[in-house]
Design a protein around this motif. Structure first.
Motif, mmCIF file in Angstrom:
data_model
loop_
_atom_site.group_PDB
_atom_site.id
_atom_site.type_symbol
_atom_site.label_atom_id
_atom_site.label_comp_id
_atom_site.label_asym_id
_atom_site.label_seq_id
_atom_site.Cartn_x
_atom_site.Cartn_y
_atom_site.Cartn_z
ATOM 1 N N ASP A 73 0.856 -1.183 0.000
ATOM 2 C CA ASP A 73 0.000 0.000 0.000
ATOM 3 C C ASP A 73 0.893 1.234 0.000
ATOM 4 O O ASP A 73 2.116 1.139 0.161
ATOM 5 C CB ASP A 73 -0.912 0.002 1.235
ATOM 6 N N ASP A 74 0.286 2.395 -0.184
ATOM 7 C CA ASP A 74 1.049 3.637 -0.082
ATOM 8 C C ASP A 74 1.572 3.781 1.338
ATOM 9 O O ASP A 74 0.890 3.424 2.314
ATOM 10 C CB ASP A 74 0.165 4.838 -0.416
ATOM 11 N N GLY A 75 2.776 4.316 1.481
ATOM 12 C CA GLY A 75 3.331 4.481 2.822
ATOM 13 C C GLY A 75 4.707 5.100 2.799
ATOM 14 O O GLY A 75 5.149 5.657 1.787
ATOM 15 N N VAL A 76 5.377 4.993 3.933
ATOM 16 C CA VAL A 76 6.723 5.524 4.112
ATOM 17 C C VAL A 76 7.611 4.398 4.613
ATOM 18 O O VAL A 76 7.219 3.616 5.492
ATOM 19 C CB VAL A 76 6.733 6.695 5.114
ATOM 20 N N VAL A 77 8.815 4.315 4.068
ATOM 21 C CA VAL A 77 9.765 3.289 4.515
ATOM 22 C C VAL A 77 10.252 3.655 5.916
ATOM 23 O O VAL A 77 10.816 4.725 6.131
ATOM 24 C CB VAL A 77 10.959 3.191 3.544
ATOM 25 N N THR A 78 9.988 2.772 6.861
ATOM 26 C CA THR A 78 10.359 3.034 8.252
ATOM 27 C C THR A 78 11.538 2.194 8.716
ATOM 28 O O THR A 78 12.085 2.443 9.786
ATOM 29 C CB THR A 78 9.163 2.750 9.177
ATOM 30 N N GLY A 79 11.916 1.197 7.953
ATOM 31 C CA GLY A 79 13.036 0.362 8.371
ATOM 32 C C GLY A 79 13.574 -0.472 7.230
ATOM 33 O O GLY A 79 12.825 -0.907 6.350
ATOM 34 N N ILE A 80 14.908 -0.671 7.219
ATOM 35 C CA ILE A 80 15.576 -1.585 6.290
ATOM 36 C C ILE A 80 16.394 -2.525 7.162
ATOM 37 O O ILE A 80 17.337 -2.108 7.826
ATOM 38 C CB ILE A 80 16.474 -0.834 5.291
ATOM 39 N N TYR A 81 15.996 -3.788 7.182
ATOM 40 C CA TYR A 81 16.553 -4.727 8.140
ATOM 41 C C TYR A 81 17.572 -5.688 7.539
ATOM 42 O O TYR A 81 18.288 -6.348 8.285
ATOM 43 C CB TYR A 81 15.411 -5.535 8.781
ATOM 44 N N LYS A 82 17.630 -5.777 6.216
ATOM 45 C CA LYS A 82 18.597 -6.639 5.561
ATOM 46 C C LYS A 82 19.278 -5.877 4.430
ATOM 47 O O LYS A 82 18.717 -4.918 3.884
ATOM 48 C CB LYS A 82 17.926 -7.906 5.014
ATOM 49 N N HIS A 83 20.462 -6.351 4.069
ATOM 50 C CA HIS A 83 21.251 -5.660 3.051
ATOM 51 C C HIS A 83 21.708 -6.650 1.984
ATOM 52 O O HIS A 83 21.741 -7.872 2.224
ATOM 53 C CB HIS A 83 22.455 -4.976 3.704
ATOM 54 N N PRO A 84 22.030 -6.144 0.770
ATOM 55 C CA PRO A 84 22.424 -7.025 -0.331
ATOM 56 C C PRO A 84 23.515 -8.011 0.071
ATOM 57 O O PRO A 84 24.465 -7.670 0.779
ATOM 58 C CB PRO A 84 22.902 -6.041 -1.400
ATOM 59 N N GLY A 85 23.337 -9.240 -0.387
ATOM 60 C CA GLY A 85 24.288 -10.297 -0.075
ATOM 61 C C GLY A 85 23.863 -11.176 1.074
ATOM 62 O O GLY A 85 24.398 -12.289 1.231
#
Length: 352
Positions: free
Chosen positions: A199-211
């Protein structure tokens, strides 16, 4: 005596504000006085919370299948639209599987098309006519019985071949459906390699990274409501019973001068079993407050009438347990005196 009165009265309230007449040789103590007045006292509840929807409104997204995270295409605080790509798995293997499944589906469709070619109807019609001719010749005594029997056998074989062709068509159709289903699953798996915003929203967290390896239980991206239109407050069990929808609220964003007035929209009817607190939602977010900002709030739950004085004017007698104020009076000679009066504190808010 003057020293005792001054010590008791320096932090207290006194009725009347006139300065006492002191003899020239006697210094008057510097006593702060104010006037007690009958007025309105606002009963309030203090609470803390955050700008944004209640906890649980944030969605932590994970991939529906395991894999290696290839890329993250958003950043914290970025607004996203429903369906927008947020992150991508390494789908090289999934892509090959999807291509192979598509090829298998096309091959199955070709085989089915070939099996649908009618190779028996014409032959059955020809052999049925031959049988009728042989039967007519046999009836006329021209052809032997064995010719009739041979024609009957040929027609039976034709019909058996037709039945076998029908079964082959059914089998080919089933193979087409199976291959198409495998192709659809392969395409679904390939599509599931892309994590999209629900849905529409705002990114509040990034918990994993590439690799990094992820699976179906691993949160990768957090999405919160797009517009922080509400403030969420935590209330103790006792305060939750006193707060109601419509109560006025004064809010301050912690560490800033951002303030606003709002109204309680509702109070959760149940307590969080872990924290033993209830959630109240308040409309009226302080302008410019970022989502997630800590908020200090004062909720007005009642307005009472009574004598209102500064709380600093109250003195608790440790010996008698009485609650006292010292009232400034004058005798018939005009001399200032301070009279002790017992009071009953009905309510207090830290200031009055």
């Amino acid at each position: 005596m003057n020293r005792r009165v001054y010590a008791a009265a320096a932090a207290c309230v006194f009725a009347g504000c006139a300065q006492p007449n002191q003899p020239p040789h006697e210094a008057a103590p510097a006593v702060a006085v104010s006037t007690a007045a009958f007025g309105t006292y606002t009963d309030s509840v203090q609470a803390v919370g955050r700008v944004g929807a209640p906890a649980g409104s944030e969605v932590k997204l994970s991939f529906p299948q395991p894999g290696i995270l290839q890329s993250v295409s958003v950043r914290i605080g970025e607004r996203v639209a429903a369906g927008e790509s947020l992150a991508q798995l390494d789908t090289s293997g999934l892509s090959l599987s999807a291509q192979q499944a598509d090829a298998d589906a096309q091959a199955a469709a070709a085989n089915a098309a070939q099996s649908h070619v009618d190779r028996t109807s014409t032959k059955i019609a020809v052999d049925a006519a031959a049988l009728r001719r042989e039967q007519a010749l046999y009836s006329a005594g021209v052809a032997p019985l064995k010719d009739v029997q041979a024609a009957q056998a040929q027609l039976a074989q034709d019909r058996a071949d037709a039945a076998s062709a029908g079964a082959q068509i059914s089998g080919a159709n089933a193979q087409v459906q199976s291959a198409q289903a495998r192709a659809a699953l392969a395409q679904r798996d390939l599509a599931n390699g892309t994590l999209r915003a629900p849905d529409d929203g705002v990114v509040t967290g990034i918990y994993k990274h590439p690799g990094e390896a992820v699976d179906t239980t691993t949160p990768v991206i957090g999405i919160g409501p797009g517009d922080a239109r509400d403030v969420t407050l935590s209330l103790s069990a006792a305060d939750a019973l006193r707060v109601h929808a419509g109560d006025a609220v004064t809010m301050t964003v912690a560490g800033t001068d951002l303030r606003s007035q709002g109204r309680v929209q509702g109070v959760a009817p149940a307590l969080d079993p872990a924290t033993q607190t209830a959630t109240a939602v308040v409309a009226g977010v302080p302008s410019g407050a970022p989502a997630g900002s800590a908020v200090q709030a004062v909720i007005e739950i009642a307005h009472d009438r009574g004598i209102v004085i500064p709380q600093a004017a109250i003195v608790a007698d440790p010996q008698s347990g009485q609650t006292l104020v010292f009232v400034q009076t004058r005798d018939k000679n005009g001399d200032t005196k301070f009279a002790q009066r017992e009071v009953r504190v009905a309510k207090q808010d830290g200031t009055h």
